[in-house]
Scaffold this active site. Structure first.
Site, PDB file in Angstrom:
ATOM      1  N   HIS A 131       0.804  -1.233   0.000  1.00 37.15           N
ATOM      2  CA  HIS A 131       0.000   0.000   0.000  1.00 37.15           C
ATOM      3  C   HIS A 131       0.835   1.280   0.000  1.00 37.15           C
ATOM      4  O   HIS A 131       0.283   2.360  -0.160  1.00 37.15           O
ATOM      5  CB  HIS A 131      -0.941   0.005   1.212  1.00 37.15           C
ATOM      6  N   ARG A 132       2.135   1.155   0.186  1.00 36.66           N
ATOM      7  CA  ARG A 132       2.982   2.349   0.147  1.00 36.66           C
ATOM      8  C   ARG A 132       3.698   2.513  -1.187  1.00 36.66           C
ATOM      9  O   ARG A 132       4.389   3.502  -1.400  1.00 36.66           O
ATOM     10  CB  ARG A 132       4.010   2.292   1.283  1.00 36.66           C
ATOM     11  N   GLY A 153      -0.052   0.591  -5.181  1.00 36.37           N
ATOM     12  CA  GLY A 153      -0.825   0.357  -3.969  1.00 36.37           C
ATOM     13  C   GLY A 153      -1.317   1.626  -3.306  1.00 36.37           C
ATOM     14  O   GLY A 153      -2.469   1.693  -2.846  1.00 36.37           O
ATOM     15  N   TYR A 187      11.859 -11.587 -13.721  1.00 32.50           N
ATOM     16  CA  TYR A 187      10.678 -10.928 -13.165  1.00 32.50           C
ATOM     17  C   TYR A 187       9.433 -11.373 -13.926  1.00 32.50           C
ATOM     18  O   TYR A 187       8.381 -11.642 -13.325  1.00 32.50           O
ATOM     19  CB  TYR A 187      10.850  -9.411 -13.254  1.00 32.50           C
ATOM     20  N   PRO A 228      -1.092  -4.196 -15.819  1.00 31.40           N
ATOM     21  CA  PRO A 228      -0.947  -2.769 -16.108  1.00 31.40           C
ATOM     22  C   PRO A 228       0.262  -2.492 -16.989  1.00 31.40           C
ATOM     23  O   PRO A 228       1.287  -3.174 -16.897  1.00 31.40           O
ATOM     24  CB  PRO A 228      -0.763  -2.153 -14.718  1.00 31.40           C
ATOM     25  N   ASN A 251       3.179   0.477 -18.185  1.00 31.07           N
ATOM     26  CA  ASN A 251       4.117   1.239 -17.369  1.00 31.07           C
ATOM     27  C   ASN A 251       3.372   2.303 -16.562  1.00 31.07           C
ATOM     28  O   ASN A 251       2.735   3.186 -17.132  1.00 31.07           O
ATOM     29  CB  ASN A 251       5.162   1.923 -18.263  1.00 31.07           C
ATOM     30  N   HIS A 268      12.126   3.199 -12.858  1.00 27.88           N
ATOM     31  CA  HIS A 268      11.753   2.990 -14.249  1.00 27.88           C
ATOM     32  C   HIS A 268      12.033   4.261 -15.047  1.00 27.88           C
ATOM     33  O   HIS A 268      12.418   5.292 -14.505  1.00 27.88           O
ATOM     34  CB  HIS A 268      10.277   2.588 -14.339  1.00 27.88           C
TER      35      HIS A 268
END
EC number: 1.1.1.271
Length: 322
Positions: free
Chosen positions: A21-22, A26, A146, A173, A175, A189
């Site tokens: 969530h951080r 999230g 990944y 999703p 980028n 990124h």
């Protein structure tokens, strides 16, 4: 695609656990749920709950008993981090998602949204990439570890649906960028990396900025707030084993992106391309026909989103990761 008309709306009093969530995705999902009036949100920082630790995850689910889980937790990074730490990326991500999915099934979680990544698709998949391109060709080797981890997550969700009949779903999703992004020089990124690089060039009066590769690969970018809107929408409108793409349906070259970021930041110097560095996948444009067919589409234009993200960066420059 399954008929999604039977998917019931989420109860805003349900306990919703947002794993990660951080993080960028999230935190945006958390804000969206708050905006929609959800009153029982649960989030635990990684310092207090290591999602790679199965006994700890099991204890957490036994205690909290969420009704809905949104899995936005992952070890993520840019091309350099993926290329130099592939074993860590595969091991950490597989453990995180296996622990969460197994605990969710065991404790009766009603709805689960697993977040994958566009890197699950073959390096040379036909463009725009449709969901059925999965497992039809070789992966991009700069982030294949990944990608394999995320593919395992998609197949795990499908296996749970077959074995237990639970309406768990996977979203892929494109980028993401936005407030709360990772601006680290080595772990970020491309879009936040460019924002920071051009910002520091303006700050330090540097006359030129060197960017990796040729600038020719094409990429698609989705604001994290748009993604959060799509995530909640999918929990209420999608029930199918196939992963579903979440994007904007249009892309631009990395060169065009760099020029846009430079303009937003106010950099007026030269942009130099270091062609000895890797480009990565030539193009990754998602087909979003399935998602738009359900009634959702992105609403934040790229330049507007970059401007908003840069304002956030300026307000939090002292806090962003070094």
């Amino acid at each position: 695609m399954s008929d999604s008309s039977h998917v019931p709306p989420l109860d805003p009093t349900s306990r919703v656990y947002v794993a990660g969530h951080r993080g960028l995705a999230g935190s945006a999902v958390w804000r969206e749920l708050e905006r929609r009036g959800f009153t029982d949100l649960v989030g635990v920082p990684s310092a207090r709950l290591d999602l790679r630790d199965r006994p700890a995850v099991d204890r957490f689910f036994d205690e909290v008993r969420p009704a809905v889980v949104i899995d936005a937790a992952a070890r993520v990074g840019g091309i350099l981090a993926n290329a130099t730490q592939p074993a860590d990326f595969l091991s950490d991500n597989v453990r995180i998602q296996v622990n969460l999915l197994d605990a969710a099934v065991r404790t009766g979680v009603q709805r689960f949204l697993f977040l994958g990544s566009t890197c699950i698709y073959p390096r040379l998949a036909p463009q725009p990439i449709t969901e059925d391109a999965l497992l039809t060709g070789p992966l991009e080797e700069t982030n294949d570890a990944y990608a394999i981890a995320k593919i395992a997550g998609v197949l795990h969700v499908q296996a749970i649906r077959r074995q237990f009949g639970l309406p768990y779903v996977s979203a892929m999703p494109t980028n993401l960028y936005g407030p709360g992004d990772n601006f680290s020089p080595t772990g970020s990124h491309v879009l936040p990396a460019l924002l920071r690089r051009f910002h520091e060039a303006v700050r330090d009066a540097v006359p030129e900025v060197v960017c990796w590769g040729t600038g020719e690969p094409r990429r698609e970018f989705l604001h994290s707030d748009d993604f959060a809107s799509a995530a909640v929408f999918l929990l209420e409108h999608y029930d199918d084993a196939a992963p579903i793409n979440v994007g904007v349906g249009e892309d631009l070259t990395i060169r065009e992106l760099a020029e846009t970021v430079a303009d937003v930041v106010g950099f007026r110097g030269s942009i130099v391309w270091d062609t000895t560095k890797p480009d990565g996948t030539p193009r990754k444009l998602l087909s979003v026909d399935r998602l738009t067919g359900l009634g959702w589409k992105a609403s934040i234009p790229l330049r507007e989103g970059i401007e908003q993200t840069y304002r956030w960066f300026l307000e939090h420059e002292g806090e962003v990761r070094s």
